[in-house]
Scaffold this motif. Structure first.
Motif, PDB file in Angstrom:
ATOM      1  N   ARG A 302       0.862  -1.182   0.000  1.00 39.94           N
ATOM      2  CA  ARG A 302       0.000   0.000   0.000  1.00 39.94           C
ATOM      3  C   ARG A 302       0.899   1.232   0.000  1.00 39.94           C
ATOM      4  NH1 ARG A 302      -5.133  -0.758   4.003  1.00 39.94           N
ATOM      5  NH2 ARG A 302      -5.561   1.339   3.185  1.00 39.94           N
ATOM      6  N   ILE A 303       0.724   2.047  -1.023  1.00 39.64           N
ATOM      7  CA  ILE A 303       1.526   3.273  -1.066  1.00 39.64           C
ATOM      8  C   ILE A 303       1.053   4.215   0.037  1.00 39.64           C
ATOM      9  CG2 ILE A 303       1.929   3.032  -3.547  1.00 39.64           C
ATOM     10  CD1 ILE A 303      -0.131   5.299  -3.940  1.00 39.64           C
ATOM     11  N   LYS A 304       1.965   5.100   0.473  1.00 43.31           N
ATOM     12  CA  LYS A 304       1.621   6.085   1.501  1.00 43.31           C
ATOM     13  C   LYS A 304       1.470   7.446   0.828  1.00 43.31           C
ATOM     14  CE  LYS A 304       3.929   3.613   5.267  1.00 43.31           C
ATOM     15  NZ  LYS A 304       4.974   3.667   6.328  1.00 43.31           N
ATOM     16  N   PRO A 305       0.237   7.828   0.495  1.00 44.02           N
ATOM     17  CA  PRO A 305       0.016   9.045  -0.300  1.00 44.02           C
ATOM     18  C   PRO A 305       0.594  10.305   0.331  1.00 44.02           C
ATOM     19  CG  PRO A 305      -1.990   7.743  -0.126  1.00 44.02           C
ATOM     20  CD  PRO A 305      -1.016   7.146   0.839  1.00 44.02           C
ATOM     21  N   SER A 311       0.221   9.977  -7.570  1.00 48.46           N
ATOM     22  CA  SER A 311      -0.996   9.232  -7.266  1.00 48.46           C
ATOM     23  C   SER A 311      -0.746   7.743  -7.446  1.00 48.46           C
ATOM     24  CB  SER A 311      -2.128   9.666  -8.197  1.00 48.46           C
ATOM     25  OG  SER A 311      -1.849   9.260  -9.532  1.00 48.46           O
ATOM     26  N   GLN A 312      -1.637   6.935  -6.894  1.00 44.76           N
ATOM     27  CA  GLN A 312      -1.572   5.488  -7.102  1.00 44.76           C
ATOM     28  C   GLN A 312      -1.603   5.173  -8.597  1.00 44.76           C
ATOM     29  OE1 GLN A 312      -5.246   3.515  -6.644  1.00 44.76           O
ATOM     30  NE2 GLN A 312      -4.387   1.698  -5.658  1.00 44.76           N
ATOM     31  N   LYS A 313      -2.433   5.876  -9.339  1.00 43.49           N
ATOM     32  CA  LYS A 313      -2.545   5.653 -10.780  1.00 43.49           C
ATOM     33  C   LYS A 313      -1.224   5.941 -11.486  1.00 43.49           C
ATOM     34  CE  LYS A 313      -5.486   6.904 -14.719  1.00 43.49           C
ATOM     35  NZ  LYS A 313      -6.672   7.691 -15.149  1.00 43.49           N
ATOM     36  N   GLN A 314      -0.554   7.018 -11.090  1.00 42.04           N
ATOM     37  CA  GLN A 314       0.748   7.346 -11.686  1.00 42.04           C
ATOM     38  C   GLN A 314       1.784   6.275 -11.364  1.00 42.04           C
ATOM     39  OE1 GLN A 314       0.776  11.444  -9.892  1.00 42.04           O
ATOM     40  NE2 GLN A 314       1.776  11.983 -11.841  1.00 42.04           N
ATOM     41  N   VAL A 315       1.815   5.862 -10.092  1.00 40.75           N
ATOM     42  CA  VAL A 315       2.786   4.836  -9.679  1.00 40.75           C
ATOM     43  C   VAL A 315       2.560   3.556 -10.473  1.00 40.75           C
ATOM     44  CG1 VAL A 315       3.509   3.367  -7.769  1.00 40.75           C
ATOM     45  CG2 VAL A 315       3.105   5.811  -7.375  1.00 40.75           C
ATOM     46  N   PHE A 316       1.304   3.144 -10.570  1.00 40.61           N
ATOM     47  CA  PHE A 316       0.955   1.925 -11.296  1.00 40.61           C
ATOM     48  C   PHE A 316       1.418   2.029 -12.754  1.00 40.61           C
ATOM     49  CE2 PHE A 316      -1.735  -1.115 -13.450  1.00 40.61           C
ATOM     50  CZ  PHE A 316      -1.975  -2.125 -12.521  1.00 40.61           C
ATOM     51  N   ILE A 324       7.469  -3.715 -14.994  1.00 41.98           N
ATOM     52  CA  ILE A 324       7.051  -4.423 -13.784  1.00 41.98           C
ATOM     53  C   ILE A 324       5.542  -4.665 -13.900  1.00 41.98           C
ATOM     54  CG2 ILE A 324       7.023  -4.442 -11.275  1.00 41.98           C
ATOM     55  CD1 ILE A 324       9.839  -4.309 -12.606  1.00 41.98           C
ATOM     56  N   GLY A 325       5.160  -5.925 -14.048  1.00 48.01           N
ATOM     57  CA  GLY A 325       3.763  -6.261 -14.331  1.00 48.01           C
ATOM     58  C   GLY A 325       2.888  -6.245 -13.102  1.00 48.01           C
ATOM     59  N   VAL A 326       2.748  -5.076 -12.487  1.00 47.20           N
ATOM     60  CA  VAL A 326       1.926  -4.947 -11.283  1.00 47.20           C
ATOM     61  C   VAL A 326       0.454  -5.133 -11.630  1.00 47.20           C
ATOM     62  CG1 VAL A 326       3.547  -3.515 -10.004  1.00 47.20           C
ATOM     63  CG2 VAL A 326       1.924  -2.437 -11.578  1.00 47.20           C
ATOM     64  N   ASN A 327      -0.344  -5.386 -10.586  1.00 53.81           N
ATOM     65  CA  ASN A 327      -1.781  -5.488 -10.749  1.00 53.81           C
ATOM     66  C   ASN A 327      -2.442  -4.942  -9.493  1.00 53.81           C
ATOM     67  OD1 ASN A 327      -4.317  -6.191 -11.864  1.00 53.81           O
ATOM     68  ND2 ASN A 327      -3.417  -8.016 -12.806  1.00 53.81           N
ATOM     69  N   GLU A 358      -4.923   2.631  -2.471  1.00 48.82           N
ATOM     70  CA  GLU A 358      -3.508   2.556  -2.115  1.00 48.82           C
ATOM     71  C   GLU A 358      -2.817   1.251  -2.526  1.00 48.82           C
ATOM     72  OE1 GLU A 358      -4.160   5.229   1.973  1.00 48.82           O
ATOM     73  OE2 GLU A 358      -3.510   3.140   2.103  1.00 48.82           O
ATOM     74  N   ALA A 359      -3.574   0.195  -2.794  1.00 51.38           N
ATOM     75  CA  ALA A 359      -2.999  -1.140  -2.982  1.00 51.38           C
ATOM     76  C   ALA A 359      -2.388  -1.328  -4.370  1.00 51.38           C
ATOM     77  CB  ALA A 359      -4.069  -2.192  -2.750  1.00 51.38           C
ATOM     78  N   ILE A 360      -1.277  -2.049  -4.404  1.00 52.91           N
ATOM     79  CA  ILE A 360      -0.655  -2.497  -5.651  1.00 52.91           C
ATOM     80  C   ILE A 360      -0.029  -3.867  -5.391  1.00 52.91           C
ATOM     81  CG2 ILE A 360       1.156  -2.108  -7.368  1.00 52.91           C
ATOM     82  CD1 ILE A 360       0.886   0.870  -6.914  1.00 52.91           C
TER      83      ILE A 360
END
Length: 385
Positions: A302-305, A311-316, A324-327, A358-360
């Motif tokens: 979980r990212i710490k905003p 943003s989570q969207k940017q990080v993803f 890096i095949g995150v989901n 926050e989750a990735i």
């Protein structure tokens, strides 16, 4: 691209499937009961019913427990939609219980509060489906105590958790549940291509699920309305489905089960290494409860905003662009349009909704190398700091 998960297929697996192809049975033959026995032996269950998906297993588990029109089924909002859909297939009503902010599994506190309120309004659930997210068991003793107090049945959705342990014993022994369901999708711990299984200690439930997976048909004279007309005779006693697993799938499953201990050991080693590699990053690492030994199907950050400017969207997006095949596991079910149309809305389950922002899930799979893990860690650091 380093995937978040993938199957691990060996020459032994291929040989097992080839032998099944060359046998007299391609659909349901001797490999299916052999696979059921292998899983039951590993998890400490008396009976196993192999089917074509974990979704099918959840469906027949609900039906075997009497779920139907007017029934109420509760589950976690942080899960794949099948954990809720299975009740709707039975024409039952579905509701959700918010998640624990540390484990991301169903919150015992929230469940208790919701049960007390439901008792007062006469709307107690008939079945609760706790989900062992990422391979970590829910607190099943606490859930079983509530089941006894409020008189509901329990189906463990252990789609992520074959090989996991709860209180020192295998998930799937059904000490604290009526039925446990496993998934064998390619990104899970072991695979049969597609496939699932329901395990139980109850022979009546097992026999019911066995009939339901095959059109509701029996060839057992003891279950028929009259003496068989001949050796060919069968009867349909209830409305069932074609949920059978093939011998090809089961043969692969038998071969894969021989390496279950190896799979779990490497996943746990990779998870431990991640804890070391990522400890300085502005993320929350997965919490592990004292009662649980996870199967580590997923490694969820979980990212710490408040500590990063993205943003989570940017990080993803940046992680994906860097190979890096995150989901993300999962979009809370109650936020899906289908469930919104049934009356659920943003704000219903705050812990699940905050988790979603926050989750990735980062890569973790059997066969992952230290070099790949180092790459994941380095790219994460570049993106987050």
């Amino acid at each position: 691209m380093i995937p978040y998960g993938r199957q691990n297929i060996t020459s032994e697996d291929i040989k097992a499937v080839t032998e099944a192809l060359q046998s007299d049975f391609l659909t349901q033959g001797p490999a299916v009961p052999a696979f059921e026995s292998a899983v039951c032996d590993a998890v400490g269950a008396a009976f196993g019913v192999a089917v074509n998906s974990a979704t099918s297993a959840l469906h027949i588990a609900c039906l075997a427990l009497g779920v139907g029109r007017g029934s109420r089924v509760w589950t976690s909002p942080v899960t794949f939609v099948a954990s809720a859909n299975c009740a709707l297939y039975c024409d039952a009503d579905v509701d959700f219980v918010d998640i624990d902010r540390q484990t991301y599994n169903i919150s015992i506190e929230a469940l208790t509060e919701k049960l007390i309120e439901a008792e007062q309004t006469g709307t107690l659930p008939d079945v609760v489906i706790p989900v062992h997210l990422a391979g970590q068991s829910c607190d099943m003793k606490a859930i079983a105590d509530l089941a006894e107090r409020f008189n509901f049945k329990v189906i463990e959705d252990a789609s992520h958790a074959i090989g996991a342990e709860y209180a020192g014993l295998p998930v799937g022994d059904c000490r604290f549940s009526d039925i446990t369901v496993f998934s064998f999708h390619p990104v899970k711990i072991i695979t049969t291509g597609e496939g699932g299984m329901a395990v139980t200690q109850d022979e009546v439930l097992a026999n019911t699920m066995s009939r339901l997976r095959s059109h509701g048909i029996t060839r057992d004279p003891a279950l028929m309305t009259h003496e068989p007309d001949g050796d060919w005779y069968y009867q349909q006693r209830e409305l069932g489905f074609n949920y059978r697993m093939t011998d090809l799938q089961a043969a692969l499953g038998v071969s894969q089960m021989q390496r279950l201990t190896q799979f779990i050991a490497q996943r746990r080693a990779l998870a431990e290494r991640y804890f070391s590699l990522l400890s300085s990053l502005p993320v929350t690492l997965p919490y592990q409860a004292e009662w649980s030994a996870s199967a580590w199907h997923l490694y969820i950050l979980r990212i710490k905003p408040d500590l990063i400017e993205k943003s989570q969207k940017q990080v993803f997006k940046e992680l994906r662009e860097a190979g890096i095949g995150v989901n993300l596991h999962y979009i809370p079910v109650h936020l899906q349009p289908y469930y919104a149309a049934r009356g659920f809305a943003m704000g219903d389950f705050p812990a699940a909704e905050k988790y979603y922002t926050e989750a990735i899930s980062i890569p973790l799979f059997h066969g992952m190398t230290e070099e790949q893990q180092n790459t994941v860690a380095n790219v994460l650091e570049d993106v987050l700091i």
